[in-house]
Design a protein around this motif. Sequence first.
Motif, short mmCIF file in Angstrom:
data_model
loop_
_atom_site.label_atom_id
_atom_site.label_comp_id
_atom_site.label_asym_id
_atom_site.label_seq_id
_atom_site.Cartn_x
_atom_site.Cartn_y
_atom_site.Cartn_z
N ASN A 75 -3.15 -2.22 -3.42
CA ASN A 75 -2.20 -1.40 -4.18
C ASN A 75 -2.28 0.07 -3.76
OD1 ASN A 75 -0.14 -0.97 -6.03
ND2 ASN A 75 -1.56 -0.47 -7.68
N GLY A 76 -2.33 0.29 -2.46
CA GLY A 76 -2.38 1.64 -1.92
C GLY A 76 -2.03 1.63 -0.44
N PHE A 77 -1.90 2.83 0.13
CA PHE A 77 -1.53 2.94 1.54
C PHE A 77 -2.77 2.81 2.43
CE2 PHE A 77 2.19 4.88 -0.38
CZ PHE A 77 3.20 4.32 0.38
N VAL A 78 -2.60 2.02 3.52
CA VAL A 78 -3.67 1.77 4.48
C VAL A 78 -3.10 2.00 5.88
CG1 VAL A 78 -5.31 0.06 5.37
CG2 VAL A 78 -4.68 0.05 2.95
N ASN A 79 -3.93 2.50 6.80
CA ASN A 79 -3.46 2.72 8.17
C ASN A 79 -2.92 1.44 8.79
OD1 ASN A 79 -4.17 5.39 8.07
ND2 ASN A 79 -6.14 5.13 9.10
N LEU A 80 -1.77 1.54 9.44
CA LEU A 80 -1.12 0.38 10.05
C LEU A 80 -1.70 0.14 11.44
CD1 LEU A 80 1.18 -1.74 9.85
CD2 LEU A 80 2.68 -0.06 10.96
N THR A 81 -2.32 -1.02 11.63
CA THR A 81 -2.92 -1.37 12.93
C THR A 81 -2.25 -2.57 13.56
OG1 THR A 81 -4.59 -2.72 11.81
CG2 THR A 81 -5.16 -0.40 12.31
N TYR A 115 0.88 1.70 5.69
CA TYR A 115 1.72 0.74 4.97
C TYR A 115 1.15 0.50 3.58
CZ TYR A 115 -1.71 -3.00 5.63
OH TYR A 115 -2.85 -3.77 5.58
N MET A 116 2.02 0.08 2.67
CA MET A 116 1.59 -0.22 1.31
C MET A 116 0.95 -1.61 1.28
SD MET A 116 1.16 0.39 -1.87
CE MET A 116 2.06 1.92 -2.19
N ASP A 117 -0.36 -1.65 1.04
CA ASP A 117 -1.09 -2.91 1.00
C ASP A 117 -1.01 -3.50 -0.41
OD1 ASP A 117 -3.74 -4.53 0.50
OD2 ASP A 117 -3.44 -4.49 2.68
#
Length: 527
Positions: A57-63, A51-53
């Motif tokens: 300001n970048g994509f991070v694994n969705l937990t 998801y876009m955090d």
Amino acid sequence: MAAVAVLRVLFGDESDSRKLSLASGIPATVEQLHTSVKTFFGLQQDFRLQYMDADLNGFVNLTSVSEIANKSTLRVIYYPVLSPDLSGETSLTSCPDPQTPASSIASSSSNNTLYTSTPHSSPETQPSGLSSWPKVFQIPKFTYEAEFELQQKNIEFETNGTYFNPGFKLKGILLDGLAQEMIKYTKYPKDYQCEEVAAALTRAHPCLGQLGSKTGFWGWKQSLKYKMQNYRTKLGRLGHPEIRVNSLKHKREGQGKSAANIKKPRKAEVNYIPLHPKGETTESLENERISLLCEVKKRDNEAVIKAKMEKTFSLRRLEIVQQRPMIEEFKNRWPALFEENEVNAEFLRITTKPLQSKFLSQLDHFSDKLMQVFKKKGGMKGQRIKDVLAINDVCDDINTRRECILRSLVIYLNEDPDSFFKANLASGTDDVERGISSTVMGIYIIRSYDNGKPQDVGIVIEGIKVLTNVGSVIMGFVVLFGLIYALDLRFPENLKYTFEFIQKIIMNLDGHKLNPKIQQLKIKLFS
């Protein structure tokens, strides 16, 4: 009912961005969201979500789903696939995106990459054992000796154009391998599916092309049909439920001795009669069903009910297809099925596709184009459509808009919406009940006054109210469509063209062969 959520899903870079509509809102868990993405877009290869955090300001694994909200952006990250080659070495490959045109895939891949073996998701990962038919059928790996001989013959074909006519033994190995791959998707492949497999075989191994055939693979197609018939015979002898149900010795009294009326998937059902879960028997699942009758009487028990409905799916399907029970009797045995959420879940089990979210998003997607087509219609039908659409002009409600489009579609296809959508005033209670008792299949609407907001919208099958208070006419239609699959019913004769359009165009279930009426409308929609 949860508010509709819309998510932006990226595949690769931002040049491939798609919209995901979740009619029931964002799911409760990451696993459920993963399933929604996989089924909505028809993805075959496994993946994880990012998801876009906003902070980073970048994509991070969705937990956790708490990290996202309506209109958030997700990205699909495919897991690499291990694909062994003939030399025994292992290489990493990626499964082609199912939405990517074949021409663009071919431009970045050789024929071998596109059509030879790439592992599918295991049948055990599916809720009931099977997967939907792939957009691109991938030829499996055959035995080492067969692959080596085909490799040599392909080189010879590329060198001097000599076709290879395999011997009886090698041909049997090839057909066995193809049949074992096809059986993962369907026990009763259709003509076009056999043709797709035969075409994929000759593309993966050009030396197997056939001279004197218009397509170059007609003989392989016919051989596959016979091979699948033989496989079904073997499975029937082993007691496979989907094949056994068509055995003459297991037909019930009054069914006759003809095998012509074969009980097989006819509306793109994937899990038509699945196997029982591992370690379960018909008797143990019947005990689960009895336990389920107690669970439905408890409050806030949705999780337990859902788990038991999933577990007893195979028993329920066998009962529906084999015994053809009356609706009233079946509702008494399986009351949990006749709830909106469970109809959606059952449809997903049967077709591997979401019902409500896909139906509404696709209808909204085609709405503007459908309106353009409808407004061009002349004559009496054109006038009736204008009268229906006039209601939409004075009412700013998304469900009313959808209902008007659906009714206009019925009229456009030369069917009568009033014979299916039975509108009544609340004051005429006796007339309403008489009308319901004489209805084979339909949706009833009770209003306090003409064109007023419905007090009640419900579904009628075989003169029985199977669901009430579904909220709106369009939701009633969605749930009824799901019930037709869940109960293995035929589409109503008075709206058969409308339901075919919904199945094959809106839901994209087995749209290879269309009625001429539907085909003409499809051409207008995609022109």
